[in-house]
Scaffold this motif. Structure first.
Motif, PDB file in Angstrom:
ATOM      1  N   GLY A  63       0.845  -1.189   0.000  1.00 30.07           N
ATOM      2  CA  GLY A  63       0.000   0.000   0.000  1.00 30.07           C
ATOM      3  C   GLY A  63       0.876   1.233   0.000  1.00 30.07           C
ATOM      4  N   PHE A  64       0.277   2.387  -0.189  1.00 32.62           N
ATOM      5  CA  PHE A  64       1.038   3.624  -0.292  1.00 32.62           C
ATOM      6  C   PHE A  64       1.682   4.031   1.026  1.00 32.62           C
ATOM      7  CE2 PHE A  64      -3.226   4.756   0.950  1.00 32.62           C
ATOM      8  CZ  PHE A  64      -3.038   5.717   1.914  1.00 32.62           C
ATOM      9  N   ASP A  65       1.212   3.501   2.134  1.00 30.32           N
ATOM     10  CA  ASP A  65       1.705   3.937   3.433  1.00 30.32           C
ATOM     11  C   ASP A  65       2.653   2.949   4.097  1.00 30.32           C
ATOM     12  OD1 ASP A  65      -0.131   1.951   4.002  1.00 30.32           O
ATOM     13  OD2 ASP A  65      -1.035   3.016   5.692  1.00 30.32           O
ATOM     14  N   ASN A  66       3.181   1.968   3.320  1.00 27.98           N
ATOM     15  CA  ASN A  66       4.057   0.999   3.978  1.00 27.98           C
ATOM     16  C   ASN A  66       5.234   0.592   3.112  1.00 27.98           C
ATOM     17  OD1 ASN A  66       3.610  -1.519   2.432  1.00 27.98           O
ATOM     18  ND2 ASN A  66       1.521  -1.318   3.173  1.00 27.98           N
ATOM     19  N   ILE A  67       6.207   0.008   3.761  1.00 20.21           N
ATOM     20  CA  ILE A  67       7.366  -0.591   3.116  1.00 20.21           C
ATOM     21  C   ILE A  67       7.484  -2.001   3.679  1.00 20.21           C
ATOM     22  CG2 ILE A  67       9.845  -0.496   2.706  1.00 20.21           C
ATOM     23  CD1 ILE A  67       9.706   2.487   3.560  1.00 20.21           C
ATOM     24  N   GLU A  68       7.572  -2.988   2.804  1.00 21.02           N
ATOM     25  CA  GLU A  68       7.810  -4.360   3.236  1.00 21.02           C
ATOM     26  C   GLU A  68       9.258  -4.700   2.915  1.00 21.02           C
ATOM     27  OE1 GLU A  68       4.859  -7.194   2.054  1.00 21.02           O
ATOM     28  OE2 GLU A  68       3.249  -5.741   2.354  1.00 21.02           O
ATOM     29  N   ILE A  69       9.933  -5.304   3.873  1.00 22.91           N
ATOM     30  CA  ILE A  69      11.365  -5.571   3.772  1.00 22.91           C
ATOM     31  C   ILE A  69      11.591  -7.072   3.942  1.00 22.91           C
ATOM     32  CG2 ILE A  69      13.638  -5.014   4.720  1.00 22.91           C
ATOM     33  CD1 ILE A  69      11.900  -2.672   6.220  1.00 22.91           C
ATOM     34  N   THR A  70      12.293  -7.671   2.984  1.00 24.87           N
ATOM     35  CA  THR A  70      12.656  -9.088   3.078  1.00 24.87           C
ATOM     36  C   THR A  70      14.112  -9.265   2.671  1.00 24.87           C
ATOM     37  OG1 THR A  70      11.931  -9.520   0.806  1.00 24.87           O
ATOM     38  CG2 THR A  70      10.320  -9.924   2.560  1.00 24.87           C
ATOM     39  N   ALA A  71      14.669 -10.410   2.983  1.00 26.85           N
ATOM     40  CA  ALA A  71      16.011 -10.736   2.527  1.00 26.85           C
ATOM     41  C   ALA A  71      15.998 -10.797   0.999  1.00 26.85           C
ATOM     42  CB  ALA A  71      16.456 -12.071   3.115  1.00 26.85           C
ATOM     43  N   ALA A  96      -2.010 -16.761  -9.545  1.00 27.40           N
ATOM     44  CA  ALA A  96      -1.970 -15.927  -8.345  1.00 27.40           C
ATOM     45  C   ALA A  96      -2.750 -14.647  -8.590  1.00 27.40           C
ATOM     46  CB  ALA A  96      -0.531 -15.604  -7.968  1.00 27.40           C
ATOM     47  N   PHE A  97      -3.237 -14.076  -7.514  1.00 29.10           N
ATOM     48  CA  PHE A  97      -4.010 -12.839  -7.548  1.00 29.10           C
ATOM     49  C   PHE A  97      -3.292 -11.808  -6.686  1.00 29.10           C
ATOM     50  CE2 PHE A  97      -6.758 -16.374  -8.284  1.00 29.10           C
ATOM     51  CZ  PHE A  97      -7.652 -15.945  -9.250  1.00 29.10           C
ATOM     52  N   GLY A  98      -3.271 -10.566  -7.132  1.00 29.45           N
ATOM     53  CA  GLY A  98      -2.617  -9.537  -6.333  1.00 29.45           C
ATOM     54  C   GLY A  98      -3.069  -8.144  -6.692  1.00 29.45           C
ATOM     55  N   ASP A  99      -2.665  -7.209  -5.824  1.00 31.15           N
ATOM     56  CA  ASP A  99      -3.082  -5.823  -6.036  1.00 31.15           C
ATOM     57  C   ASP A  99      -2.011  -4.791  -5.727  1.00 31.15           C
ATOM     58  OD1 ASP A  99      -3.018  -6.028  -3.289  1.00 31.15           O
ATOM     59  OD2 ASP A  99      -5.101  -5.453  -2.987  1.00 31.15           O
ATOM     60  N   GLY A 100      -0.893  -5.212  -5.098  1.00 37.27           N
ATOM     61  CA  GLY A 100       0.125  -4.247  -4.699  1.00 37.27           C
ATOM     62  C   GLY A 100       1.499  -4.576  -5.230  1.00 37.27           C
ATOM     63  N   ASP A 101       2.418  -3.636  -5.042  1.00 40.93           N
ATOM     64  CA  ASP A 101       3.786  -3.828  -5.528  1.00 40.93           C
ATOM     65  C   ASP A 101       4.440  -5.072  -4.935  1.00 40.93           C
ATOM     66  OD1 ASP A 101       3.503  -1.538  -7.013  1.00 40.93           O
ATOM     67  OD2 ASP A 101       4.782  -0.294  -5.749  1.00 40.93           O
ATOM     68  N   ASN A 102       4.047  -5.457  -3.733  1.00 35.27           N
ATOM     69  CA  ASN A 102       4.616  -6.658  -3.127  1.00 35.27           C
ATOM     70  C   ASN A 102       4.164  -7.932  -3.845  1.00 35.27           C
ATOM     71  OD1 ASN A 102       1.946  -6.408  -2.149  1.00 35.27           O
ATOM     72  ND2 ASN A 102       2.451  -7.516  -0.292  1.00 35.27           N
ATOM     73  N   ALA A 119      -6.212  -3.152  -7.867  1.00 33.70           N
ATOM     74  CA  ALA A 119      -4.750  -3.149  -8.022  1.00 33.70           C
ATOM     75  C   ALA A 119      -4.251  -1.774  -8.451  1.00 33.70           C
ATOM     76  CB  ALA A 119      -4.324  -4.194  -9.045  1.00 33.70           C
ATOM     77  N   ASN A 120      -3.006  -1.481  -8.076  1.00 35.20           N
ATOM     78  CA  ASN A 120      -2.415  -0.222  -8.521  1.00 35.20           C
ATOM     79  C   ASN A 120      -2.013  -0.331  -9.994  1.00 35.20           C
ATOM     80  OD1 ASN A 120       0.401  -1.063  -8.825  1.00 35.20           O
ATOM     81  ND2 ASN A 120       0.587  -0.968  -6.598  1.00 35.20           N
ATOM     82  N   GLU A 121      -1.662   0.782 -10.584  1.00 29.37           N
ATOM     83  CA  GLU A 121      -1.384   0.832 -12.025  1.00 29.37           C
ATOM     84  C   GLU A 121      -0.168   0.005 -12.423  1.00 29.37           C
ATOM     85  OE1 GLU A 121      -3.548   1.976 -14.252  1.00 29.37           O
ATOM     86  OE2 GLU A 121      -4.789   2.350 -12.488  1.00 29.37           O
ATOM     87  N   ARG A 122       0.855  -0.102 -11.563  1.00 30.91           N
ATOM     88  CA  ARG A 122       2.035  -0.925 -11.885  1.00 30.91           C
ATOM     89  C   ARG A 122       1.647  -2.400 -11.996  1.00 30.91           C
ATOM     90  NH1 ARG A 122       3.478   3.001  -8.666  1.00 30.91           N
ATOM     91  NH2 ARG A 122       3.158   1.823  -6.762  1.00 30.91           N
ATOM     92  N   VAL A 123       0.792  -2.842 -11.104  1.00 28.11           N
ATOM     93  CA  VAL A 123       0.334  -4.234 -11.142  1.00 28.11           C
ATOM     94  C   VAL A 123      -0.491  -4.472 -12.403  1.00 28.11           C
ATOM     95  CG1 VAL A 123      -1.149  -5.936 -10.007  1.00 28.11           C
ATOM     96  CG2 VAL A 123       0.446  -4.566  -8.646  1.00 28.11           C
ATOM     97  N   LYS A 124      -1.413  -3.592 -12.684  1.00 29.67           N
ATOM     98  CA  LYS A 124      -2.258  -3.749 -13.871  1.00 29.67           C
ATOM     99  C   LYS A 124      -1.436  -3.765 -15.151  1.00 29.67           C
ATOM    100  CE  LYS A 124      -6.410  -1.713 -11.813  1.00 29.67           C
ATOM    101  NZ  LYS A 124      -7.326  -0.565 -11.816  1.00 29.67           N
ATOM    102  N   ALA A 125      -0.371  -2.972 -15.204  1.00 37.62           N
ATOM    103  CA  ALA A 125       0.475  -2.927 -16.400  1.00 37.62           C
ATOM    104  C   ALA A 125       1.330  -4.183 -16.559  1.00 37.62           C
ATOM    105  CB  ALA A 125       1.376  -1.694 -16.345  1.00 37.62           C
ATOM    106  N   ALA A 126       1.546  -4.913 -15.471  1.00 35.15           N
ATOM    107  CA  ALA A 126       2.455  -6.065 -15.501  1.00 35.15           C
ATOM    108  C   ALA A 126       1.787  -7.375 -15.894  1.00 35.15           C
ATOM    109  CB  ALA A 126       3.118  -6.226 -14.133  1.00 35.15           C
ATOM    110  N   VAL A 127       0.449  -7.424 -15.909  1.00 38.46           N
ATOM    111  CA  VAL A 127      -0.246  -8.687 -16.130  1.00 38.46           C
ATOM    112  C   VAL A 127      -1.181  -8.624 -17.334  1.00 38.46           C
ATOM    113  CG1 VAL A 127      -0.138  -9.258 -13.658  1.00 38.46           C
ATOM    114  CG2 VAL A 127      -2.170  -8.136 -14.579  1.00 38.46           C
ATOM    115  N   HIS A 128      -1.695  -9.795 -17.702  1.00 39.45           N
ATOM    116  CA  HIS A 128      -2.618  -9.895 -18.837  1.00 39.45           C
ATOM    117  C   HIS A 128      -4.014 -10.343 -18.414  1.00 39.45           C
ATOM    118  CE1 HIS A 128       0.794  -9.327 -21.451  1.00 39.45           C
ATOM    119  NE2 HIS A 128       1.417 -10.307 -20.835  1.00 39.45           N
ATOM    120  N   HIS A 129      -4.186 -10.608 -17.134  1.00 34.20           N
ATOM    121  CA  HIS A 129      -5.471 -11.111 -16.637  1.00 34.20           C
ATOM    122  C   HIS A 129      -5.971 -10.180 -15.528  1.00 34.20           C
ATOM    123  CE1 HIS A 129      -4.630 -14.786 -18.853  1.00 34.20           C
ATOM    124  NE2 HIS A 129      -3.408 -14.711 -18.361  1.00 34.20           N
ATOM    125  N   PHE A 130      -7.281  -9.953 -15.517  1.00 36.70           N
ATOM    126  CA  PHE A 130      -7.869  -8.977 -14.593  1.00 36.70           C
ATOM    127  C   PHE A 130      -9.181  -9.506 -14.042  1.00 36.70           C
ATOM    128  CE2 PHE A 130      -5.458  -7.032 -17.938  1.00 36.70           C
ATOM    129  CZ  PHE A 130      -4.586  -6.200 -17.250  1.00 36.70           C
TER     130      PHE A 130
END
Length: 148
Positions: A63-71, A96-102, A119-130
């Motif tokens: 989401g716009f208000d968070n940062i997720e951090i992983t190895a 898989a289904f998703g809506d955020g940059d993560n 989903a945000n616009e980056r996610v929508k631009a990256a896939v072919h199924h909605f």
């Protein structure tokens, strides 16, 4: 906007607050997942930019208000690959289904990456199924049409 807290895992006592980059780097070998949530969006953007420079971690956001951090290299996509390898499931049988940059790496790794209606616009631009958004049974709607 309010601050949020999420606790995951079997032992919440292992969760720690990190107050500086030095502290984060000291704890890095032990971190499996971190999240920063704040209503100060300028601070979040600056922190995300700085963390993105670190060689041993990946940063994303759900989401716009968070940062997720992983190895580095540990994300939803690597988890799906590991499960598929262990169970001998071909990637051509993954969805898989998703809506955020993560979700971006996961959605572009599976055979059927589906963007939710919210989903945000980056996610929508990256896939072919909605599908429709989470409040309108997006996963069920897509599966119904997929298997119909």
């Amino acid at each position: 906007m309010t601050q949020k807290n999420r606790i995951a895992g079997e032992d919440p006592s292992k969760n720690q607050r990190v107050h500086s980059l030095d502290e984060l780097l000291t704890l890095a070998p032990e971190i499996t997942n971190g999240i920063s949530i704040s209503s100060d969006l300028d601070l979040q953007l600056a922190a995300k930019a700085e963390m993105a420079k670190l060689p041993d971690i990946d940063v994303s956001s759900s989401g716009f208000d968070n940062i997720e951090i992983t190895a580095k290299g540990i994300n939803k996509a690597s988890a799906i690959k590991a499960v598929c390898a262990k169970l001998a499931i071909p990637m051509s049988h993954t969805m898989a289904f998703g809506d955020g940059d993560n979700d971006l790496q996961m959605l572009t790794t599976v055979h059927y990456g589906v963007a939710m209606g919210n989903a945000n616009e980056r996610v929508k631009a990256a896939v072919h199924h909605f599908t429709t958004d989470i409040h309108h049974d997006g996963v069920a709607t897509y599966l119904h049409h997929f298997f119909d």
